[in-house]
Design a protein around this motif. Structure first.
Motif, mmCIF file in Angstrom:
data_model
loop_
_atom_site.group_PDB
_atom_site.id
_atom_site.type_symbol
_atom_site.label_atom_id
_atom_site.label_comp_id
_atom_site.label_asym_id
_atom_site.label_seq_id
_atom_site.Cartn_x
_atom_site.Cartn_y
_atom_site.Cartn_z
ATOM 1 N N SER A 28 17.147 -1.302 -88.950
ATOM 2 C CA SER A 28 16.179 -2.175 -88.292
ATOM 3 C C SER A 28 16.230 -1.903 -86.794
ATOM 4 O O SER A 28 17.098 -1.163 -86.311
ATOM 5 C CB SER A 28 16.539 -3.633 -88.566
ATOM 6 N N VAL A 29 15.340 -2.513 -86.045
ATOM 7 C CA VAL A 29 15.337 -2.331 -84.596
ATOM 8 C C VAL A 29 16.675 -2.744 -83.988
ATOM 9 O O VAL A 29 17.245 -2.001 -83.182
ATOM 10 C CB VAL A 29 14.148 -3.081 -83.949
ATOM 11 N N PRO A 30 17.250 -3.911 -84.358
ATOM 12 C CA PRO A 30 18.557 -4.253 -83.783
ATOM 13 C C PRO A 30 19.654 -3.226 -84.100
ATOM 14 O O PRO A 30 20.500 -2.942 -83.258
ATOM 15 C CB PRO A 30 18.879 -5.612 -84.399
ATOM 16 N N ALA A 31 19.616 -2.639 -85.295
ATOM 17 C CA ALA A 31 20.624 -1.633 -85.663
ATOM 18 C C ALA A 31 20.474 -0.362 -84.842
ATOM 19 O O ALA A 31 21.453 0.341 -84.595
ATOM 20 C CB ALA A 31 20.526 -1.307 -87.149
ATOM 21 N N LEU A 32 19.251 -0.072 -84.413
ATOM 22 C CA LEU A 32 18.985 1.144 -83.647
ATOM 23 C C LEU A 32 19.077 0.931 -82.139
ATOM 24 O O LEU A 32 19.004 1.886 -81.368
ATOM 25 C CB LEU A 32 17.600 1.691 -83.999
ATOM 26 N N THR A 33 19.256 -0.310 -81.705
ATOM 27 C CA THR A 33 19.314 -0.614 -80.281
ATOM 28 C C THR A 33 20.432 0.169 -79.604
ATOM 29 O O THR A 33 21.563 0.202 -80.076
ATOM 30 C CB THR A 33 19.525 -2.127 -80.059
ATOM 31 N N GLY A 34 20.076 0.820 -78.509
ATOM 32 C CA GLY A 34 21.043 1.590 -77.740
ATOM 33 C C GLY A 34 21.287 2.991 -78.256
ATOM 34 O O GLY A 34 22.090 3.734 -77.687
ATOM 35 N N LEU A 35 20.621 3.370 -79.336
ATOM 36 C CA LEU A 35 20.801 4.704 -79.920
ATOM 37 C C LEU A 35 19.595 5.581 -79.622
ATOM 38 O O LEU A 35 18.493 5.089 -79.439
ATOM 39 C CB LEU A 35 20.984 4.605 -81.437
ATOM 40 N N GLU A 36 19.809 6.873 -79.585
ATOM 41 C CA GLU A 36 18.715 7.831 -79.475
ATOM 42 C C GLU A 36 18.316 8.242 -80.884
ATOM 43 O O GLU A 36 19.112 8.861 -81.603
ATOM 44 C CB GLU A 36 19.161 9.071 -78.711
ATOM 45 N N ILE A 37 17.114 7.887 -81.280
ATOM 46 C CA ILE A 37 16.672 8.184 -82.645
ATOM 47 C C ILE A 37 16.700 9.683 -82.912
ATOM 48 O O ILE A 37 17.106 10.114 -83.994
ATOM 49 C CB ILE A 37 15.284 7.577 -82.921
ATOM 50 N N THR A 38 16.324 10.483 -81.938
ATOM 51 C CA THR A 38 16.348 11.938 -82.155
ATOM 52 C C THR A 38 17.773 12.435 -82.381
ATOM 53 O O THR A 38 17.987 13.358 -83.167
ATOM 54 C CB THR A 38 15.707 12.699 -80.972
ATOM 55 N N ASP A 44 23.935 13.594 -84.923
ATOM 56 C CA ASP A 44 24.932 13.426 -83.865
ATOM 57 C C ASP A 44 26.010 12.446 -84.333
ATOM 58 O O ASP A 44 25.723 11.292 -84.632
ATOM 59 C CB ASP A 44 24.234 12.906 -82.607
ATOM 60 N N THR A 45 27.237 12.912 -84.418
ATOM 61 C CA THR A 45 28.303 12.082 -84.980
ATOM 62 C C THR A 45 28.602 10.855 -84.136
ATOM 63 O O THR A 45 28.935 9.796 -84.679
ATOM 64 C CB THR A 45 29.603 12.881 -85.196
ATOM 65 N N GLN A 46 28.481 10.959 -82.820
ATOM 66 C CA GLN A 46 28.733 9.796 -81.971
ATOM 67 C C GLN A 46 27.719 8.689 -82.272
ATOM 68 O O GLN A 46 28.080 7.506 -82.382
ATOM 69 C CB GLN A 46 28.659 10.199 -80.503
ATOM 70 N N GLN A 47 26.463 9.072 -82.436
ATOM 71 C CA GLN A 47 25.425 8.095 -82.762
ATOM 72 C C GLN A 47 25.639 7.520 -84.165
ATOM 73 O O GLN A 47 25.472 6.322 -84.390
ATOM 74 C CB GLN A 47 24.041 8.742 -82.661
ATOM 75 N N LEU A 52 26.370 3.659 -88.502
ATOM 76 C CA LEU A 52 26.821 3.421 -89.883
ATOM 77 C C LEU A 52 27.478 2.051 -90.104
ATOM 78 O O LEU A 52 27.166 1.393 -91.103
ATOM 79 C CB LEU A 52 27.723 4.559 -90.362
ATOM 80 N N PRO A 53 28.339 1.571 -89.221
ATOM 81 C CA PRO A 53 28.879 0.222 -89.455
ATOM 82 C C PRO A 53 27.809 -0.883 -89.376
ATOM 83 O O PRO A 53 27.966 -1.946 -89.969
ATOM 84 C CB PRO A 53 29.909 0.041 -88.330
ATOM 85 N N ARG A 54 26.727 -0.615 -88.683
ATOM 86 C CA ARG A 54 25.634 -1.584 -88.556
ATOM 87 C C ARG A 54 24.773 -1.666 -89.810
ATOM 88 O O ARG A 54 24.122 -2.678 -90.058
ATOM 89 C CB ARG A 54 24.734 -1.228 -87.368
ATOM 90 N N ILE A 55 24.737 -0.571 -90.589
ATOM 91 C CA ILE A 55 23.833 -0.535 -91.750
ATOM 92 C C ILE A 55 24.558 -0.354 -93.086
ATOM 93 O O ILE A 55 23.921 -0.108 -94.106
ATOM 94 C CB ILE A 55 22.752 0.563 -91.574
ATOM 95 N N SER A 56 25.872 -0.466 -93.081
ATOM 96 C CA SER A 56 26.640 -0.294 -94.324
ATOM 97 C C SER A 56 27.857 -1.211 -94.309
ATOM 98 O O SER A 56 28.098 -1.924 -93.343
ATOM 99 C CB SER A 56 27.095 1.160 -94.483
ATOM 100 N N GLU A 57 28.621 -1.135 -95.380
ATOM 101 C CA GLU A 57 29.851 -1.927 -95.473
ATOM 102 C C GLU A 57 31.051 -1.231 -94.845
ATOM 103 O O GLU A 57 32.161 -1.771 -94.849
ATOM 104 C CB GLU A 57 30.159 -2.295 -96.934
ATOM 105 N N LEU A 58 30.832 -0.041 -94.304
ATOM 106 C CA LEU A 58 31.924 0.693 -93.666
ATOM 107 C C LEU A 58 32.279 0.070 -92.321
ATOM 108 O O LEU A 58 31.393 -0.342 -91.571
ATOM 109 C CB LEU A 58 31.532 2.149 -93.451
ATOM 110 N N THR A 59 33.562 0.063 -92.021
ATOM 111 C CA THR A 59 34.002 -0.404 -90.709
ATOM 112 C C THR A 59 33.941 0.754 -89.716
ATOM 113 O O THR A 59 33.851 1.920 -90.109
ATOM 114 C CB THR A 59 35.448 -0.929 -90.757
ATOM 115 N N GLU A 60 34.026 0.442 -88.449
ATOM 116 C CA GLU A 60 34.032 1.484 -87.424
ATOM 117 C C GLU A 60 35.210 2.428 -87.627
ATOM 118 O O GLU A 60 35.075 3.648 -87.509
ATOM 119 C CB GLU A 60 34.112 0.838 -86.041
ATOM 120 N N THR A 61 36.365 1.873 -87.959
ATOM 121 C CA THR A 61 37.555 2.693 -88.196
ATOM 122 C C THR A 61 37.352 3.625 -89.384
ATOM 123 O O THR A 61 37.715 4.805 -89.322
ATOM 124 C CB THR A 61 38.788 1.795 -88.431
ATOM 125 N N GLU A 62 36.763 3.121 -90.467
ATOM 126 C CA GLU A 62 36.513 3.966 -91.646
ATOM 127 C C GLU A 62 35.538 5.095 -91.315
ATOM 128 O O GLU A 62 35.729 6.230 -91.757
ATOM 129 C CB GLU A 62 35.970 3.118 -92.797
#
Length: 84
Positions: A28-38, A44-47, A52-62
């Motif tokens: 969603s727009v909030p999940a993409l906030t601050g990211l470069e869609i391209t 891009d792994t940093q993006q 991924l933690p915003r749109i899945s059940e994975l934690t940032e550490t995972e």
């Protein structure tokens, strides 16, 4: 909002279980906030580590511990949402 179940090539071990699939929710727009869609589309792994933690059940550490095969698979699936 759409979601997809993605089977991981290399399951993730959690404390008392093993995660073999991950559910990705359409970004969603909030999940993409601050990211470069391209950059997300390019895989891009940093993006992806932010998204991924915003749109899945994975934690940032995972996400930061994902194998190459897992991050590549999840990256491909994320880009399919952006192309629909």
């Amino acid at each position: 909002m759409k979601s997809k179940k993605v089977t991981l090539p290399n399951p993730i071990k959690r404390r008392s279980s093993t995660l073999k699939t991950v559910t990705l929710n359409e970004p969603s727009v909030p999940a993409l906030t601050g990211l470069e869609i391209t950059a997300v589309v390019r895989g891009d792994t940093q993006q992806l580590c932010i998204l991924l933690p915003r749109i899945s059940e994975l934690t940032e550490t995972e996400v930061k511990k994902l194998s190459f095969k897992n991050i590549a698979k999840l990256s491909m699936e994320v880009t399919t949402f952006l192309g629909d």
